[in-house]
Design a protein around this motif. Structure first.
Motif, PDB file in Angstrom:
ATOM      1  N   LEU A 190      12.697  35.116  33.568  1.00 23.48           N
ATOM      2  CA  LEU A 190      13.288  34.791  32.274  1.00 23.48           C
ATOM      3  C   LEU A 190      14.765  34.433  32.420  1.00 23.48           C
ATOM      4  N   ALA A 191      15.453  35.099  33.337  1.00 22.69           N
ATOM      5  CA  ALA A 191      16.857  34.792  33.591  1.00 22.69           C
ATOM      6  C   ALA A 191      17.017  33.365  34.103  1.00 22.69           C
ATOM      7  N   GLY A 192      16.104  32.956  34.983  1.00 23.66           N
ATOM      8  CA  GLY A 192      16.144  31.574  35.472  1.00 23.66           C
ATOM      9  C   GLY A 192      15.924  30.579  34.354  1.00 23.66           C
ATOM     10  N   LEU A 193      15.023  30.910  33.448  1.00 26.26           N
ATOM     11  CA  LEU A 193      14.748  30.028  32.320  1.00 26.26           C
ATOM     12  C   LEU A 193      15.949  29.909  31.394  1.00 26.26           C
ATOM     13  N   VAL A 194      16.587  31.041  31.081  1.00 31.70           N
ATOM     14  CA  VAL A 194      17.783  30.998  30.237  1.00 31.70           C
ATOM     15  C   VAL A 194      18.899  30.209  30.927  1.00 31.70           C
ATOM     16  N   SER A 195      19.035  30.406  32.228  1.00 28.91           N
ATOM     17  CA  SER A 195      20.121  29.776  32.980  1.00 28.91           C
ATOM     18  C   SER A 195      20.018  28.259  32.989  1.00 28.91           C
ATOM     19  N   ILE A 196      18.812  27.719  33.002  1.00 31.76           N
ATOM     20  CA  ILE A 196      18.637  26.264  33.072  1.00 31.76           C
ATOM     21  C   ILE A 196      18.632  25.616  31.697  1.00 31.76           C
ATOM     22  N   THR A 197      18.597  26.415  30.639  1.00 31.39           N
ATOM     23  CA  THR A 197      18.413  25.883  29.292  1.00 31.39           C
ATOM     24  C   THR A 197      19.598  25.055  28.802  1.00 31.39           C
ATOM     25  N   ALA A 198      20.810  25.367  29.248  1.00 35.05           N
ATOM     26  CA  ALA A 198      21.977  24.597  28.799  1.00 35.05           C
ATOM     27  C   ALA A 198      21.986  23.182  29.360  1.00 35.05           C
ATOM     28  N   GLU A 199      21.344  22.969  30.515  1.00 33.31           N
ATOM     29  CA  GLU A 199      21.274  21.625  31.095  1.00 33.31           C
ATOM     30  C   GLU A 199      20.076  21.508  32.024  1.00 33.31           C
ATOM     31  N   PRO A 200      18.888  21.268  31.446  1.00 38.20           N
ATOM     32  CA  PRO A 200      17.688  21.146  32.263  1.00 38.20           C
ATOM     33  C   PRO A 200      17.396  19.725  32.738  1.00 38.20           C
ATOM     34  N   LEU A 201      18.202  18.760  32.311  1.00 41.18           N
ATOM     35  CA  LEU A 201      17.911  17.360  32.628  1.00 41.18           C
ATOM     36  C   LEU A 201      18.596  16.885  33.905  1.00 41.18           C
ATOM     37  N   THR A 202      19.884  17.105  34.038  1.00 41.55           N
ATOM     38  CA  THR A 202      20.646  16.460  35.114  1.00 41.55           C
ATOM     39  C   THR A 202      20.493  17.088  36.498  1.00 41.55           C
ATOM     40  N   PRO A 203      20.149  18.377  36.644  1.00 39.20           N
ATOM     41  CA  PRO A 203      20.029  18.915  38.006  1.00 39.20           C
ATOM     42  C   PRO A 203      18.873  18.295  38.782  1.00 39.20           C
ATOM     43  N   THR A 204      19.011  18.309  40.116  1.00 34.05           N
ATOM     44  CA  THR A 204      17.864  18.036  40.971  1.00 34.05           C
ATOM     45  C   THR A 204      16.974  19.271  40.974  1.00 34.05           C
TER      46      THR A 204
END
Length: 442
Positions: free
Chosen positions: A313-327
């Protein structure tokens, strides 16, 4: 693959009516119909996936509280979602989306009225926003985010808070606190104008729930017996099977949470971006769970399943602010850092005697802050100063207002059950029923 190889001939005959060819109506491009239809469909599918997260929160909390409090947690989760639906309709939606009508420019909406949907059978020329999506689909999708924020608070304060004061706070949170701060970013307010970036809500949703929970926790205090003689006493949950199921349900719902936040599905680029968001969201969750698994093995010589679940769940929250631009690799690392933070922050809270039953503050508040900062590493448009500015503004507003509301509730009606009721369990004390009556005599 060509469309003709995917659809039977009868379906191809119907394509012009669905908007794939030029419409016969003068001045109307049927491609706009397609955009309207697909965007609305995205919001509806994303919305019911995020709705399913309500079941995830309910199962996670039911599994992490003791048997004597399970029915109470289930009741709270059904009730908070229902109240969010009503009060977001009555106040929150138009407070969150002023549509350019501000009583205080960029800060406070000038629209204080109930949400209104388009007419039954609306024609394209009467749609609220023919170039975007139906109002009903947008309202439904945004409501799910509002309800999610309230769900975060529920688990933190479990096993000792009264039902009705908690539900009153839920009304304030979903009608005013959440929509008002969300308008500053997603409603085109001053945070949006400043360049603050939060794609799907690491700050706007998750840290807001975390700040509200922290304020309540400070007023409410820890559970009886949690801290004795300077030591933390473990209080195991009733059912780790349910907690695991809840985590997987939340993981599934997050694809709608992040994916539909693309807010468009009418072009090839939009659909490609949505698929990228899905993949990155999944990668971050995987990274968070594995990082938590490895770190608990190193720290405690044994893997802690509850930490693994919260790591995902922590990983999910962490990526929520910008899930598009990361590889995919960057998304995995962002999620792994979130998983590490949870494992480190949970014992820190115990040292401070902050009794967060389900670990919502480490997951949603701490990782919400981390995820919002992490945007600067993959999105060139992000500024660290602006990201910190948004975190601080939203954090101060939410925490202070929540603290005031909790103190008022404590003074007026009281928010904590009696010591006897807490020991006997809230199921019987508050509800007069038990989730597992066959085990009550053991």
């Amino acid at each position: 693959m060509k469309l003709t190889k995917l659809l039977p001939a009868a379906a191809l005959i119907a394509l012009p009516a669905a908007g794939f060819a030029q419409d016969a109506t003068a001045g109307v491009d049927a491609s706009t119909d397609s955009i309207f239809i697909f965007n609305s469909l995205l919001f509806l599918i994303g919305g019911f996936l995020v709705f399913w997260m309500a079941a995830g929160f309910a199962m996670l909390e039911a599994g992490l509280v003791r048997t004597k409090n399970v029915a109470m947690q289930l009741t709270k989760n059904v009730a908070l979602f229902s109240l969010a639906a009503i009060f977001y309709y009555l106040i929150g939606y138009n407070l969150m989306y002023p549509l350019g009508t501000w009583s205080i420019d960029g800060v406070l909406s000038g629209v204080w009225s109930t949400a209104a949907l388009e007419a039954v059978g609306v024609a394209r020329d009467a749609a609220d926003d023919y170039g975007y999506a139906s109002t009903g689909s947008d309202f439904f999708f945004q409501l799910m985010f509002c309800a999610t924020t309230a769900s975060i608070v529920s688990g933190t304060l479990a096993e000792r808070i009264k039902l009705w004061p908690f539900l009153f706070f839920t009304i304030v949170l979903t009608a005013i606190i959440y929509p008002l701060q969300a308008s500053w970013k997603w409603g085109g307010g001053f945070l949006d104008a400043a360049g603050f970036l939060d794609f799907a809500g690491s700050t706007v949703v998750h840290s807001v729930g975390g700040w509200a929970a922290l304020a309540g926790l400070l007023v409410l205090g820890p559970r009886i017996g949690k801290y004795k003689d300077g030591k933390t006493v473990p209080i195991p949950g009733s059912n780790l099977t349910l907690a695991t199921l809840g985590t997987f349900i939340l993981w599934l719902g997050w694809f709608g949470f992040n994916g539909a936040s693309q807010l468009a599905m009418g072009t090839v680029g939009d659909v490609a971006d949505i698929s990228r968001i899905f993949a990155n969201t999944n990668a971050a969750a995987a990274g968070g769970s594995i990082a938590a698994m490895v770190l608990t093995q190193l720290m405690y010589k044994k893997v802690d399943l509850t930490m693994v679940l919260n790591g995902a769940l922590a990983g999910l929250v962490s990526i929520t602010a910008e899930p598009l631009t990361p590889t995919l690799g960057a998304a995995t690392i962002i999620g792994m850092i979130g998983g590490i933070l949870v494992v480190l922050v949970v014992p820190l809270l115990d040292k401070l005697k902050l009794d967060d039953v389900v670990g919502a503050i480490p997951v949603h508040l701490v990782c919400g802050i981390w995820g919002t900062i992490a945007v600067v590493f993959t999105n060139g448009d992000a500024s660290l100063g602006t990201q910190l500015y948004g975190i601080i503004v939203v954090g101060i507003f939410t925490f202070v207002v929540s603290l005031v509301v909790w103190f008022i509730l404590k003074a007026v009606v009281g928010i904590r059950v009696t010591e006897e009721d807490e020991i006997n369990g809230l199921d019987m004390a508050e509800l007069g029923m038990e989730a597992y009556p066959e085990f009550s005599k053991r």
